[in-house]
Motif scaffolding. Sequence first.
Motif, PDB file in Angstrom:
ATOM      1  N   ASN A 150      49.969  11.626  76.870  1.00 49.30           N
ATOM      2  CA  ASN A 150      51.145  10.971  77.468  1.00 49.30           C
ATOM      3  C   ASN A 150      50.958   9.451  77.534  1.00 49.30           C
ATOM      4  OD1 ASN A 150      52.482  13.403  77.829  1.00 49.30           O
ATOM      5  ND2 ASN A 150      51.658  13.722  79.903  1.00 49.30           N
ATOM      6  N   ALA A 151      49.732   9.051  77.904  1.00 49.94           N
ATOM      7  CA  ALA A 151      49.458   7.604  77.987  1.00 49.94           C
ATOM      8  C   ALA A 151      49.575   6.961  76.609  1.00 49.94           C
ATOM      9  CB  ALA A 151      48.065   7.375  78.574  1.00 49.94           C
ATOM     10  N   ILE A 152      49.017   7.664  75.590  1.00 49.46           N
ATOM     11  CA  ILE A 152      49.087   7.123  74.221  1.00 49.46           C
ATOM     12  C   ILE A 152      50.533   7.075  73.738  1.00 49.46           C
ATOM     13  CG2 ILE A 152      48.472   7.566  71.816  1.00 49.46           C
ATOM     14  CD1 ILE A 152      45.800   8.697  72.830  1.00 49.46           C
ATOM     15  N   ASN A 153      51.288   8.159  73.987  1.00 51.76           N
ATOM     16  CA  ASN A 153      52.693   8.197  73.562  1.00 51.76           C
ATOM     17  C   ASN A 153      53.520   7.123  74.271  1.00 51.76           C
ATOM     18  OD1 ASN A 153      52.293  10.314  71.780  1.00 51.76           O
ATOM     19  ND2 ASN A 153      52.730  11.901  73.319  1.00 51.76           N
ATOM     20  N   ALA A 154      53.258   6.956  75.579  1.00 50.73           N
ATOM     21  CA  ALA A 154      53.989   5.926  76.332  1.00 50.73           C
ATOM     22  C   ALA A 154      53.667   4.539  75.784  1.00 50.73           C
ATOM     23  CB  ALA A 154      53.632   6.010  77.815  1.00 50.73           C
ATOM     24  N   PHE A 155      52.379   4.337  75.475  1.00 52.02           N
ATOM     25  CA  PHE A 155      51.961   3.042  74.913  1.00 52.02           C
ATOM     26  C   PHE A 155      52.615   2.803  73.553  1.00 52.02           C
ATOM     27  CE2 PHE A 155      48.994   0.609  72.258  1.00 52.02           C
ATOM     28  CZ  PHE A 155      48.945  -0.571  72.983  1.00 52.02           C
ATOM     29  N   LYS A 156      52.605   3.846  72.708  1.00 47.96           N
ATOM     30  CA  LYS A 156      53.205   3.723  71.375  1.00 47.96           C
ATOM     31  C   LYS A 156      54.709   3.475  71.471  1.00 47.96           C
ATOM     32  CE  LYS A 156      51.973   6.603  68.150  1.00 47.96           C
ATOM     33  NZ  LYS A 156      51.659   7.885  67.469  1.00 47.96           N
ATOM     34  N   GLU A 157      55.378   4.181  72.397  1.00 48.43           N
ATOM     35  CA  GLU A 157      56.820   4.008  72.554  1.00 48.43           C
ATOM     36  C   GLU A 157      57.150   2.586  73.023  1.00 48.43           C
ATOM     37  OE1 GLU A 157      60.885   4.657  72.631  1.00 48.43           O
ATOM     38  OE2 GLU A 157      59.261   5.782  71.655  1.00 48.43           O
ATOM     39  N   GLU A 158      56.365   2.127  73.986  1.00 52.23           N
ATOM     40  CA  GLU A 158      56.592   0.756  74.481  1.00 52.23           C
ATOM     41  C   GLU A 158      56.377  -0.269  73.372  1.00 52.23           C
ATOM     42  OE1 GLU A 158      54.991  -2.268  78.009  1.00 52.23           O
ATOM     43  OE2 GLU A 158      54.111  -0.264  77.770  1.00 52.23           O
ATOM     44  N   GLN A 159      55.302  -0.077  72.596  1.00 59.30           N
ATOM     45  CA  GLN A 159      55.020  -1.004  71.503  1.00 59.30           C
ATOM     46  C   GLN A 159      56.075  -0.907  70.400  1.00 59.30           C
ATOM     47  OE1 GLN A 159      52.635  -3.408  71.559  1.00 59.30           O
ATOM     48  NE2 GLN A 159      52.476  -2.665  73.674  1.00 59.30           N
ATOM     49  N   ARG A 160      56.591   0.323  70.177  1.00 62.98           N
ATOM     50  CA  ARG A 160      57.642   0.497  69.172  1.00 62.98           C
ATOM     51  C   ARG A 160      58.897  -0.272  69.570  1.00 62.98           C
ATOM     52  NH1 ARG A 160      62.112   3.125  68.259  1.00 62.98           N
ATOM     53  NH2 ARG A 160      62.079   4.047  70.339  1.00 62.98           N
ATOM     54  N   GLN A 161      59.257  -0.166  70.860  1.00 63.95           N
ATOM     55  CA  GLN A 161      60.437  -0.884  71.341  1.00 63.95           C
ATOM     56  C   GLN A 161      60.244  -2.398  71.227  1.00 63.95           C
ATOM     57  OE1 GLN A 161      61.201   0.497  75.310  1.00 63.95           O
ATOM     58  NE2 GLN A 161      61.790   2.574  74.662  1.00 63.95           N
ATOM     59  N   ILE A 162      59.035  -2.837  71.592  1.00 61.61           N
ATOM     60  CA  ILE A 162      58.738  -4.276  71.469  1.00 61.61           C
ATOM     61  C   ILE A 162      58.811  -4.705  70.013  1.00 61.61           C
ATOM     62  CG2 ILE A 162      56.924  -6.022  71.733  1.00 61.61           C
ATOM     63  CD1 ILE A 162      55.972  -4.480  74.210  1.00 61.61           C
ATOM     64  N   TYR A 163      58.257  -3.856  69.126  1.00 63.29           N
ATOM     65  CA  TYR A 163      58.259  -4.179  67.699  1.00 63.29           C
ATOM     66  C   TYR A 163      59.688  -4.249  67.159  1.00 63.29           C
ATOM     67  CZ  TYR A 163      57.541  -3.679  62.676  1.00 63.29           C
ATOM     68  OH  TYR A 163      57.588  -3.856  61.321  1.00 63.29           O
ATOM     69  N   GLU A 164      60.512  -3.277  67.560  1.00 61.07           N
ATOM     70  CA  GLU A 164      61.902  -3.277  67.104  1.00 61.07           C
ATOM     71  C   GLU A 164      62.648  -4.515  67.610  1.00 61.07           C
ATOM     72  OE1 GLU A 164      63.722   0.363  68.257  1.00 61.07           O
ATOM     73  OE2 GLU A 164      62.777   1.545  66.656  1.00 61.07           O
ATOM     74  N   GLN A 165      62.374  -4.894  68.859  1.00 60.40           N
ATOM     75  CA  GLN A 165      63.008  -6.094  69.404  1.00 60.40           C
ATOM     76  C   GLN A 165      62.562  -7.340  68.638  1.00 60.40           C
ATOM     77  OE1 GLN A 165      65.398  -6.298  71.614  1.00 60.40           O
ATOM     78  NE2 GLN A 165      65.440  -8.544  71.529  1.00 60.40           N
ATOM     79  N   LEU A 166      61.254  -7.410  68.360  1.00 57.71           N
ATOM     80  CA  LEU A 166      60.740  -8.541  67.578  1.00 57.71           C
ATOM     81  C   LEU A 166      61.322  -8.545  66.172  1.00 57.71           C
ATOM     82  CD1 LEU A 166      56.970  -8.529  68.631  1.00 57.71           C
ATOM     83  CD2 LEU A 166      58.714 -10.188  69.278  1.00 57.71           C
TER      84      LEU A 166
END
Length: 367
Positions: free
Chosen positions: A90-106
Amino acid sequence: GNLFSRVANIEKDKNGHLYNRKSDFRVEYSILEELECGMAVSRKTERAKILQQLSKIQNHVKRLQQQLKNVKPTPEFVDKLKEMMEEIENAINAFKEEQRQIYEQLLKEEKTVINELSLFERKVDLWTLGSKTTEKVLKLPSARVSVDKTLENHLPEEVVEFERFLQRTGGQQGGWDDYDHQIFLKVWTKHKGRLSYMDEVLEHLCGRTKEDIEQHDKWYQEFLILHKRKKESIKKWKKKQQQEKGHLKQKEKSEKRLKEEWLQCEEAQKQKAEEERKRQQTVIEAWKKQKAVAFAMEQASLEEEMQKKQQKVRQRQCHMKLLLEKYTLQKKEKEELEKLEKEKREEAEKEGRKRIAAEEMTKFQQR
């Protein structure tokens, strides 16, 4: 290695502009400097946050590894391992999801910046051409560019051809939306245009078919060719402008030289006129001086003659005075002589009367 070198050079150039306190644009750069500082702080904060999240995940993994060293074949132990693994997942998935959203925003921000830079690049290219009519192009959306007859008369053929191509094919993205086009560009650039990029593009762009990508690839190849022609055309135009500017400078230089020669000639004439004026002034001054000397001599002569006349008058007056004094003295002497003679006569008469009286007395006594 080359990428890091380029980034370092860009950073160096950027810092050279941002932190140069002697720059004429210091006020504008100070705003960028504040923004840069804010972004640096933001990056540090984000990095610390990511490191904290990774450290937390790493600690969970280490705990799991410790548990796996002492495996106990009990349902409780299995449930505990399962719970720990789910927590890590869950921690890894949450981290990946957060980074994915940041990446998409960037990625979205990157697309926006690329589009703006592309628009500004076109504006600069058109500005470079120096035609006021190009302002019409600058006001149009990048996706639909209109090239009218007026612009055709003022823009190079390659520029018009490129603008017509954009108008005909859907603008800077070839009719694709920004997201799909940027993904295509990123993968295409990564593979340097080789066909090996196709599978990766299809993987990222699920809504696009192979035919769509091949067609967009064909469009992009033509886009690059026309864009290169446009840039070369503008480069030639700049060179021509520089040559014309050089001719203009040469003409200005020639005109400046002629003007300088004319000014020198005029200055020589002025100097000659000034010398003639000074010469005439010298002649006039000499004449005035001569006249002054002659006048002074004449005045001296008149004064000398006047002095002689005055001296003669004084001499005559002195002579007359002497004559008058002599006459007065003679008159006085005459008067004194006459007085003395008169006194003598009177004395003689008195003596005569006394004598007569004595004689009469004697005669009277004798009688």
